[in-house]
Write a protein that holds these residues in place. Structure first.
Motif, PDB file in Angstrom:
ATOM      1  N   PRO A  60       0.814  -1.289   0.026  1.00  8.75           N
ATOM      2  CA  PRO A  60       0.070   0.020  -0.073  1.00  8.75           C
ATOM      3  C   PRO A  60       0.921   1.209  -0.052  1.00  8.75           C
ATOM      4  N   GLY A  61       0.477   2.137  -0.846  1.00  3.22           N
ATOM      5  CA  GLY A  61       1.396   3.551  -1.402  1.00  3.22           C
ATOM      6  C   GLY A  61       2.694   3.538  -1.466  1.00  3.22           C
ATOM      7  N   GLU A  62       2.936   1.970  -2.165  1.00  8.24           N
ATOM      8  CA  GLU A  62       4.249   1.979  -2.737  1.00  8.24           C
ATOM      9  C   GLU A  62       4.261   2.524  -4.299  1.00  8.24           C
ATOM     10  N   GLN A  63       5.460   3.268  -4.552  1.00  8.08           N
ATOM     11  CA  GLN A  63       5.467   3.657  -5.800  1.00  8.08           C
ATOM     12  C   GLN A  63       6.133   2.867  -6.931  1.00  8.08           C
ATOM     13  N   ARG A  64       5.611   2.773  -8.064  1.00  6.65           N
ATOM     14  CA  ARG A  64       6.015   1.913  -9.152  1.00  6.65           C
ATOM     15  C   ARG A  64       7.347   2.224  -9.652  1.00  6.65           C
ATOM     16  N   HIS A  65       8.189   1.240  -9.677  1.00  7.13           N
ATOM     17  CA  HIS A  65       9.452   1.649 -10.329  1.00  7.13           C
ATOM     18  C   HIS A  65       9.731   0.834 -11.605  1.00  7.13           C
ATOM     19  N   ARG A  66      10.001   1.412 -12.637  1.00  8.49           N
ATOM     20  CA  ARG A  66      10.128   0.598 -14.128  1.00  8.49           C
ATOM     21  C   ARG A  66      11.587   0.492 -14.343  1.00  8.49           C
ATOM     22  N   GLY A  67      12.616   0.832 -13.495  1.00  8.60           N
ATOM     23  CA  GLY A  67      13.972   0.744 -13.834  1.00  8.60           C
ATOM     24  C   GLY A  67      14.390   1.964 -14.766  1.00  8.60           C
ATOM     25  N   TYR A  68      13.840   3.062 -14.904  1.00  9.81           N
ATOM     26  CA  TYR A  68      14.015   3.902 -15.780  1.00  9.81           C
ATOM     27  C   TYR A  68      15.237   4.841 -15.151  1.00  9.81           C
TER      28      TYR A  68
END
Length: 448
Positions: A212-220
């Protein structure tokens, strides 16, 4: 003496309504009932014209409120009962087409009869009446194999031999009994465990299971003009200027922010145009007539042409001559407008025109009171016979000796002719013109 039995108009009218019982004005015909078969409205007593003579009709409030008890509706005819619904409990409802068919009554029952086996009371009454009867039943049941293998209250015996350990401990594993309740607490509120971050990343990659509330990281790889940036700390978007506060207040009062505005110089023609076309608050509109009057000048004609009395004059000390009323108070002093009349004279037309003669046949549209109408006291306290259509004037109307004798005879007074003549002559002396009414005859009769 009560005259209600003689002067009451019969209910319903009809042929029984004669001129002798109707005490109306002379020359007026008795009313005729065009529907003598219909009963009169309201509660009635006596012998109505629509009933048989001699059969009294009595009505009361209880009879009116309970018509089903005192005056029930007529029953349904026999030839119509087949078409009516009957909700009587236990009654057999037949089709209207076979209502009069009696052939089916010859048969006792429909269908095939079955032999009667065991009675219901025999099945329910299974308890033995005594110990001897119980022993007799057990002896009869002992011959059955099911009674030997499955006796009442005992398990089925198959001939198996169980080990001693099983006989002592029984089947299964005993459940541990936690008296303190820690097991239930852990079941409802399990203890928190720390998950490995590497394990969490595997679930995020395989199932997209973000916290919950975690930011989504795509490795950019985020880079700006200053180098690498951290997305968790960097604010994207353009720069936001500080919000302006108290804008309306500073517009109306520039001295709030300490920055005074410069005085604007406008052309004189523009300022004069604003004065003529504008409407200042609390001031009259300037119409361009020049300003030659002072600010306290009042336009118009004064309300008082001369000095008049006020509170100060009423409270001051004036002489008796000065305190006299004006000479034109209540009277006319204008020449040609003076009125001279008696002090008790009343001007105008009276409401009750007793000064003129009332017409013989008054029109319905004539609402004028000629002095022959009843006063307000008669409306508040009507006479006792007003419900029968008889007013007090009917008792004071002059009548002949024969008519008075007929009225009193119908009322139940058995008076011979000589006594009636003597009472009539004595009552005639009470009136200057020798006229006799029902009231004067009654008073003379009661006083004799």
């Amino acid at each position: 003496m009560d005259m209600s039995s003689t002067l009451r108009k019969p209910d319903g009218g009809g042929a029984g309504y004669s001129n002798l019982s109707f005490l109306g004005p002379p020359g007026l015909a008795a009313p005729r009932d065009n529907a003598p078969g219909l009963p009169s409205a309201g509660l009635t007593e006596g012998f109505p014209s629509y009933q048989k003579p001699g059969v009294p009709r009595e009505e009361s409030a209880e009879m009116t409120l309970k018509p089903n008890y005192y005056n029930p509706a007529p029953p349904t005819p026999d030839y119509m009962k087949r078409w009516r619904k009957d909700t009587t409990p236990g009654k057999v409802i037949l089709h209207p087409g076979v209502h009069d068919d009696k052939n089916h009554e010859q048969l006792d029952v429909y269908g095939r009869p079955e032999p009667v086996g065991v009675k219901v009371h025999e099945v329910l009454d299974v308890a033995p009446k005594s110990e001897i009867a119980e022993k007799r039943i057990e002896k009869k049941e002992a011959i059955y194999l099911s009674h030997k293998r499955e006796p009442l209250g005992k398990p089925y015996k198959r001939g198996h031999a169980l080990p001693n350990e099983l006989l002592q401990s029984g089947f299964g594993t005993p459940t541990p009994q936690d008296v303190s309740g820690d097991a239930s607490k852990e079941l409802l509120h399990p203890p928190e465990t720390l998950h490995d971050p590497h394990e969490h990343q595997m679930y995020v990659r395989s199932h997209a299971n973000f916290a919950p509330g975690e930011q989504r990281h795509r490795g950019y790889s985020w880079v700006d003009k200053n180098g690498q940036i951290d997305p968790a700390r960097y604010s994207f978007g353009a720069d936001v200027k500080p919000r302006e506060l108290n804008g309306v207040a500073r517009t109306l009062n520039p001295s709030i922010d300490g920055q005074g505005r410069e005085q604007l110089v406008v052309p004189k023609r523009l300022e004069e145009f604003r004065e003529v076309n504008g409407e200042p608050l609390g001031k009259p509109k300037y119409l361009g007539h020049a300003k030659h009057t002072p600010s306290d000048h009042v336009f118009g004609t004064p309300s008082q042409r001369g000095p008049e009395w006020g509170v100060r004059e009423c409270m001051a000390n004036y002489s008796a001559e000065e305190q006299q009323p004006d000479p034109d108070l209540g009277i006319s002093v204008r020449p040609g407008w003076r009125n001279s009349a008696d002090a008790d004279r009343v001007f105008g037309t009276p409401t009750i025109r007793s000064d003129i003669r009332a017409p013989g046949l008054k029109s319905v549209a004539d609402h004028q009171n000629y002095g022959d109408e009843v006063p307000a006291g008669a409306l508040l306290y009507p006479s006792r016979f007003i419900d029968s259509g008889i007013s007090g004037k009917d008792f004071l109307e002059a009548r002949s000796k024969e008519e008075i004798a007929e009225i009193f005879t119908a009322a139940g007074e058995n008076i011979d002719e000589d006594h009636i003549a003597a009472i009539f002559s004595q009552a005639a002396t009470l009136d200057p013109k020798g006229r006799v009414s029902i009231e004067s005859f009654r008073r003379t009769l009661n006083g004799s």
